[in-house]
Design a protein around this motif. Structure first.
Motif, mmCIF file in Angstrom:
data_model
loop_
_atom_site.group_PDB
_atom_site.id
_atom_site.type_symbol
_atom_site.label_atom_id
_atom_site.label_comp_id
_atom_site.label_asym_id
_atom_site.label_seq_id
_atom_site.Cartn_x
_atom_site.Cartn_y
_atom_site.Cartn_z
ATOM 1 N N ASP A 147 -16.889 2.462 23.606
ATOM 2 C CA ASP A 147 -16.619 1.214 22.881
ATOM 3 C C ASP A 147 -17.497 0.087 23.401
ATOM 4 O OD1 ASP A 147 -14.709 2.574 21.471
ATOM 5 O OD2 ASP A 147 -13.011 1.791 22.623
ATOM 6 N N LEU A 148 -17.636 -0.004 24.712
ATOM 7 C CA LEU A 148 -18.465 -1.054 25.311
ATOM 8 C C LEU A 148 -19.918 -0.918 24.863
ATOM 9 C CD1 LEU A 148 -17.049 -1.007 28.964
ATOM 10 C CD2 LEU A 148 -16.641 -2.749 27.219
ATOM 11 N N LEU A 149 -20.414 0.302 24.890
ATOM 12 C CA LEU A 149 -21.802 0.556 24.499
ATOM 13 C C LEU A 149 -22.019 0.247 23.016
ATOM 14 C CD1 LEU A 149 -24.642 1.576 25.080
ATOM 15 C CD2 LEU A 149 -23.808 3.918 24.737
ATOM 16 N N THR A 150 -21.093 0.670 22.167
ATOM 17 C CA THR A 150 -21.213 0.444 20.721
ATOM 18 C C THR A 150 -21.233 -1.039 20.391
ATOM 19 O OG1 THR A 150 -20.113 2.536 20.187
ATOM 20 C CG2 THR A 150 -20.135 0.840 18.475
ATOM 21 N N VAL A 151 -20.307 -1.795 20.978
ATOM 22 C CA VAL A 151 -20.223 -3.225 20.691
ATOM 23 C C VAL A 151 -21.457 -3.961 21.223
ATOM 24 C CG1 VAL A 151 -18.980 -5.350 21.255
ATOM 25 C CG2 VAL A 151 -17.724 -3.333 20.496
ATOM 26 N N CYS A 152 -21.916 -3.591 22.397
ATOM 27 C CA CYS A 152 -23.118 -4.239 22.949
ATOM 28 C C CYS A 152 -24.342 -3.934 22.093
ATOM 29 C CB CYS A 152 -23.345 -3.779 24.389
ATOM 30 S SG CYS A 152 -22.203 -4.538 25.578
ATOM 31 N N ARG A 153 -24.404 -2.726 21.574
ATOM 32 C CA ARG A 153 -25.514 -2.376 20.689
ATOM 33 C C ARG A 153 -25.434 -3.181 19.394
ATOM 34 N NH1 ARG A 153 -25.302 3.000 21.036
ATOM 35 N NH2 ARG A 153 -23.801 3.190 19.332
ATOM 36 N N ASN A 154 -24.228 -3.380 18.883
ATOM 37 C CA ASN A 154 -24.055 -4.190 17.675
ATOM 38 C C ASN A 154 -24.453 -5.643 17.919
ATOM 39 O OD1 ASN A 154 -23.074 -1.941 16.368
ATOM 40 N ND2 ASN A 154 -20.923 -2.495 16.614
ATOM 41 N N ILE A 155 -24.086 -6.159 19.084
ATOM 42 C CA ILE A 155 -24.433 -7.542 19.430
ATOM 43 C C ILE A 155 -25.947 -7.700 19.533
ATOM 44 C CG2 ILE A 155 -24.340 -9.253 21.295
ATOM 45 C CD1 ILE A 155 -21.467 -8.278 21.857
ATOM 46 N N SER A 156 -26.582 -6.758 20.186
ATOM 47 C CA SER A 156 -28.034 -6.816 20.342
ATOM 48 C C SER A 156 -28.749 -6.710 18.994
ATOM 49 C CB SER A 156 -28.502 -5.686 21.266
ATOM 50 O OG SER A 156 -29.900 -5.730 21.452
ATOM 51 N N THR A 157 -28.259 -5.823 18.136
ATOM 52 C CA THR A 157 -28.836 -5.660 16.801
ATOM 53 C C THR A 157 -28.666 -6.926 15.976
ATOM 54 O OG1 THR A 157 -28.354 -3.281 16.834
ATOM 55 C CG2 THR A 157 -28.766 -4.288 14.684
ATOM 56 N N SER A 183 -20.164 -15.542 10.876
ATOM 57 C CA SER A 183 -18.806 -15.024 10.694
ATOM 58 C C SER A 183 -18.644 -13.573 11.163
ATOM 59 C CB SER A 183 -18.370 -15.147 9.227
ATOM 60 O OG SER A 183 -19.234 -14.405 8.384
ATOM 61 N N LYS A 184 -19.697 -12.755 11.054
ATOM 62 C CA LYS A 184 -19.583 -11.340 11.431
ATOM 63 C C LYS A 184 -19.230 -11.176 12.907
ATOM 64 C CE LYS A 184 -22.149 -8.053 10.021
ATOM 65 N NZ LYS A 184 -23.296 -7.157 9.733
ATOM 66 N N LEU A 185 -19.617 -12.143 13.725
ATOM 67 C CA LEU A 185 -19.373 -12.026 15.157
ATOM 68 C C LEU A 185 -17.894 -12.116 15.512
ATOM 69 C CD1 LEU A 185 -22.354 -14.166 16.496
ATOM 70 C CD2 LEU A 185 -22.093 -11.678 16.643
ATOM 71 N N ASP A 186 -17.073 -12.557 14.558
ATOM 72 C CA ASP A 186 -15.636 -12.650 14.797
ATOM 73 C C ASP A 186 -14.885 -11.433 14.261
ATOM 74 O OD1 ASP A 186 -15.541 -15.206 16.090
ATOM 75 O OD2 ASP A 186 -15.957 -16.139 14.153
ATOM 76 N N THR A 187 -15.607 -10.366 13.978
ATOM 77 C CA THR A 187 -14.974 -9.157 13.436
ATOM 78 C C THR A 187 -14.850 -8.079 14.511
ATOM 79 O OG1 THR A 187 -17.084 -8.203 12.713
ATOM 80 C CG2 THR A 187 -15.945 -9.665 11.159
ATOM 81 N N GLU A 188 -14.090 -7.043 14.188
ATOM 82 C CA GLU A 188 -13.811 -5.960 15.119
ATOM 83 C C GLU A 188 -15.080 -5.262 15.599
ATOM 84 O OE1 GLU A 188 -10.957 -1.973 15.230
ATOM 85 O OE2 GLU A 188 -11.208 -3.130 13.383
ATOM 86 N N GLU A 189 -16.069 -5.224 14.737
ATOM 87 C CA GLU A 189 -17.324 -4.543 15.048
ATOM 88 C C GLU A 189 -18.030 -5.117 16.270
ATOM 89 O OE1 GLU A 189 -21.422 -3.351 12.577
ATOM 90 O OE2 GLU A 189 -19.887 -4.647 11.682
ATOM 91 N N VAL A 193 -11.345 -5.527 22.505
ATOM 92 C CA VAL A 193 -10.174 -6.356 22.742
ATOM 93 C C VAL A 193 -9.906 -6.560 24.234
ATOM 94 C CG1 VAL A 193 -7.693 -6.572 22.359
ATOM 95 C CG2 VAL A 193 -9.157 -5.650 20.564
ATOM 96 N N ARG A 194 -9.752 -7.826 24.611
ATOM 97 C CA ARG A 194 -9.431 -8.268 25.968
ATOM 98 C C ARG A 194 -10.547 -7.999 26.976
ATOM 99 N NH1 ARG A 194 -4.596 -6.122 24.134
ATOM 100 N NH2 ARG A 194 -5.035 -4.154 25.183
ATOM 101 N N VAL A 195 -11.698 -7.497 26.502
ATOM 102 C CA VAL A 195 -12.803 -7.219 27.421
ATOM 103 C C VAL A 195 -14.084 -7.926 26.973
ATOM 104 C CG1 VAL A 195 -14.248 -5.441 28.486
ATOM 105 C CG2 VAL A 195 -11.816 -5.002 28.088
ATOM 106 N N LEU A 196 -14.551 -7.613 25.781
ATOM 107 C CA LEU A 196 -15.721 -8.300 25.226
ATOM 108 C C LEU A 196 -15.242 -9.173 24.081
ATOM 109 C CD1 LEU A 196 -18.492 -5.531 25.196
ATOM 110 C CD2 LEU A 196 -17.969 -7.220 26.964
ATOM 111 N N GLY A 197 -14.750 -10.360 24.444
ATOM 112 C CA GLY A 197 -14.265 -11.315 23.461
ATOM 113 C C GLY A 197 -15.272 -12.419 23.219
ATOM 114 N N GLY A 198 -14.780 -13.534 22.677
ATOM 115 C CA GLY A 198 -15.677 -14.609 22.269
ATOM 116 C C GLY A 198 -16.544 -15.183 23.375
ATOM 117 N N GLY A 199 -15.965 -15.395 24.559
ATOM 118 C CA GLY A 199 -16.725 -16.002 25.640
ATOM 119 C C GLY A 199 -17.837 -15.119 26.155
#
Length: 281
Positions: A147-157, A183-189, A193-199
């Motif tokens: 999950d951490l890797l997937t979300v970080c890859r999405n953020i980088s993309t 707006s996409k940055l506020d989605t589940e993708e 949860v509780r680890v890679l949040g808004g901050g």
């Protein structure tokens, strides 16, 4: 399971947003002046930011007065800010680029280890003895490496796409919340949860592309509260920027404040700051 941001619907209302922006514009000058005065009080600024000028007063008598060099003071502020920003940035750039992330596809557990080792915000949070971060430390240890890797890859993309999307756009003339396309940055993708949040994810984006992504830090959320003169703008919770617990008699930043809204208000502050910088003498 993903949970939505705890933010009232009225906060997305166009008139509400306009009201917040107008309040920021009203209060900005006084806070900007206080920022200059604060920096002016430092030893460096007193030496480099001011000069002495002799003026005639009354019947030809002369006095010496301080003449502020606002441009010099602003240059100092920005220089210090850039130096602070660059501390530890290399780790983010090396770990969160697309090519590096693809290399971790077969070893997400190794990526999780690299995440706390190379990203200062993760490292400081995990090593902190603050009770406030106990839950984060537990949740990070339990987080699924995939999950951490997937979300970080999405953020980088998203970061790469965004900079290309706005490369030829008149960025300083954008109007309305939707124009910034955050707006996409506020989605589940884009959330663990509780680890890679808004901050934390905003820190990742900020380190990758500081020209486009502001850091939604604790201090930044509190700053918006002050810049809006602590008004509630008809929010039932009294403040969209703070979380107020009457039972615990505690007030903290709203950890779940949407990045889309934060980014838009930060953009408005940027426009005000840019105007002051270019008009400084």
């Amino acid at each position: 399971m993903y949970y939505p941001n705890t933010i009232e619907k009225i906060c997305y209302d166009e008139k509400h947003i306009e009201g917040v922006v107008e309040e920021i514009k009203v209060n900005f000058p006084s806070y900007f002046e206080r920022c200059i005065e604060f920096e002016e009080g430092s030893e460096i600024s007193l030496l480099a930011g001011q000069t002495e000028k002799t003026a005639e007063v009354g019947c030809g008598s002369a006095v010496k007065m301080k003449v502020r060099n606002i441009r010099q003071i602003l240059t100092e502020i920005m220089t210090k800010g850039i130096e602070k920003f660059n501390r530890g940035r290399l780790g983010y750039l090396e770990l969160l680029n697309i090519e590096a992330l693809e290399e971790f596809e077969d070893s997400p557990a190794v990526f999780k280890s690299a995440l706390w080792r190379e990203c200062r915000i993760i490292q400081k949070s995990l090593m902190s003895k603050s009770k406030e971060l106990d839950k984060f430390q537990r949740d990070f240890n339990l987080a699924n490496p995939n999950d951490l890797l997937t979300v970080c890859r999405n953020i980088s993309t998203f970061s790469s796409w965004y900079t290309e999307e706005f490369n030829d756009v008149d960025y300083d003339s954008l109007k309305g919340l939707a124009s910034l396309k955050l707006s996409k940055l506020d989605t589940e993708e884009y959330t663990v949860v509780r680890v890679l949040g808004g901050g934390i994810k905003s820190q990742f984006l900020h380190k990758l592309q500081p020209s486009y992504f502001p850091y939604r830090s604790k201090e930044a959320i509190w700053a918006l509260w002050y810049l809006t003169n602590q008004k509630d703008f008809d929010c039932k919770e009294k403040s969209q920027f703070l979380m107020i617990s009457k039972e615990k008699s505690a007030i903290t930043q709203n950890y779940f404040y949407p990045y889309e809204l934060f980014g838009y208000y930060a953009y408005q502050v940027y426009l005000l700051l840019k105007k002051e910088v270019f008009n400084a003498k």
